[in-house]
Design an enzyme around this catalytic site. Structure first.
Site, PDB file in Angstrom:
ATOM      1  N   ARG A 236       0.838  -1.185   0.000  1.00 12.92           N
ATOM      2  CA  ARG A 236       0.000   0.000   0.000  1.00 12.92           C
ATOM      3  C   ARG A 236       0.881   1.246   0.000  1.00 12.92           C
ATOM      4  NH1 ARG A 236      -3.609  -2.452  -1.760  1.00 12.92           N
ATOM      5  NH2 ARG A 236      -5.734  -2.692  -0.956  1.00 12.92           N
ATOM      6  N   GLU A 265      -3.911   7.417  -4.868  1.00 16.90           N
ATOM      7  CA  GLU A 265      -4.216   6.895  -6.199  1.00 16.90           C
ATOM      8  C   GLU A 265      -5.523   7.466  -6.727  1.00 16.90           C
ATOM      9  OE1 GLU A 265      -4.137   2.644  -5.889  1.00 16.90           O
ATOM     10  OE2 GLU A 265      -2.020   2.613  -5.295  1.00 16.90           O
ATOM     11  N   HIS A 283      -1.043   0.352 -10.279  1.00 20.49           N
ATOM     12  CA  HIS A 283      -1.707  -0.597  -9.379  1.00 20.49           C
ATOM     13  C   HIS A 283      -2.298  -1.777 -10.163  1.00 20.49           C
ATOM     14  CE1 HIS A 283      -3.776  -0.861  -5.194  1.00 20.49           C
ATOM     15  NE2 HIS A 283      -3.490  -2.064  -5.666  1.00 20.49           N
TER      16      HIS A 283
END
Length: 327
Positions: A236, A265, A283
């Protein structure tokens, strides 16, 4: 699995969700769609009807409290930091995630990202595609290599162990940091992240976002990795002090970084984008058709199982492991 032949429970889907989850749930449940998990968007009828949530985004305490008959929140993803699972547990509401089904895919991506980072393979491909091989000659010899590296893994869970197995096959020594040693894991254990970073030159983070891990990968960790250091993150983004990372990459405190996750993000700091020694991905570690389908099926199956005669969750998160269905 089938739901008992009574009035179909209502399941709320706030925001975007993998279409297979919706497709599966539509066969047995009354679905309620919202643009986001904003309590202001809920009608009184929704508040009374909704018994389940299937989500890939934020489900905070206020949204949970706005739904008095809520029983289960099925999170699409192994990471569930967007869901206030602790609050749900206190309310007697089950929270589930999608572990295991994405473990191998994410581990593959982590190793690929590490190789791309040290060997600059995306930049070498761009050199070819831009015609520079013809006009300027071969791509430069890369200063980075996997040869001789010592790997540290931050968070030796399912994915961490899968990454370790792969990198061990490359002939590389493995060490790790966790809150406590993992039973049955023979790799060297370090009780603090700083001690791990001092003992290795390559740090692969799979750590979740928690209050304890917020910006834990900081300037001190980068200094400990040293000038040959490489940092890879498939956990993360919130676990990393991004400003300190930009500084470390800019000044040569570490050699390079490969990132699949970011603090805000999809917004990636321009300073990171501009760095030639940062390899960046949007991601995508679990982003294959195969694995996202498996994740979608598990998210849906948790809802099916909870509202079936079994009345149990398949993959409860630790904060709600004590929760049982109301019969």
């Amino acid at each position: 699995m089938t739901v008992p032949a009574i009035e179909a429970p209502s399941v709320l889907i706030p925001g975007l969700l993998h279409p297979r989850v919706t497709e599966r749930l539509r066969s047995a449940f009354s679905l309620v769609h919202l643009a986001s998990s904003d309590p202001a968007l809920l009608t009184e009828e929704m508040k009374a009807r909704v018994r389940g949530i299937a989500s890939a985004g934020q489900v905070d305490a206020a949204f949970i409290d706005a739904l008095p008959n809520l029983e289960i929140i099925a999170n699409f993803g192994v990471g569930y930091d967007g869901v206030d699972a602790r609050h749900a547990g206190l309310r007697g509401i089950m929270v589930t995630n999608t572990p295991d089904v994405l473990t191998e895919e994410v581990a593959d991506a982590a190793v690929g990202l590490l190789i791309n980072t040290v060997r600059e393979l995306p930049r070498a491909e761009a050199w070819l595609r831009d015609g520079r091989w013809v006009s300027e000659g071969g791509y430069r010899l890369t200063p980075g290599t996997l040869r001789g590296r010592r790997i540290g893994i931050f968070c030796m869970g399912r994915i961490g162990r899968a990454i370790a197995r792969r990198l061990e096959a490359f002939g590389l020594p493995i060490a790790y940091h966790n809150r406590r040693p993992v039973e049955g894991v023979a790799y060297a254990y370090h009780p603090t992240l700083k001690e791990l970073a001092l003992s290795v030159d390559t740090l692969v983070s799979v750590a979740p976002a928690t209050p304890q891990t917020a910006k834990i990968v900081d300037a001190g960790i980068f200094e400990a990795l040293g000038a040959n250091g490489v940092f890879v993150n498939v956990g993360r983004g919130a676990t990393v002090d991004e400003a300190a990372l930009v500084d470390a990459l800019s000044k040569g405190t570490i050699l390079a970084a490969g990132l699949d996750v970011f603090a805000d993000e999809p917004n990636v700091p321009q300073a990171l984008i501009d760095l030639p020694n940062a390899t960046l991905l949007p991601h995508v570690a679990s982003a294959t058709v195969h694995t996202r389908k498996a994740m979608a099926d598990l998210a849906a199956d948790n809802i099916f199982s909870w509202f079936s005669h079994a009345r149990r969750a398949l993959t409860p998160v630790p904060e709600t492991g004590h929760v049982t269905a109301k019969i």
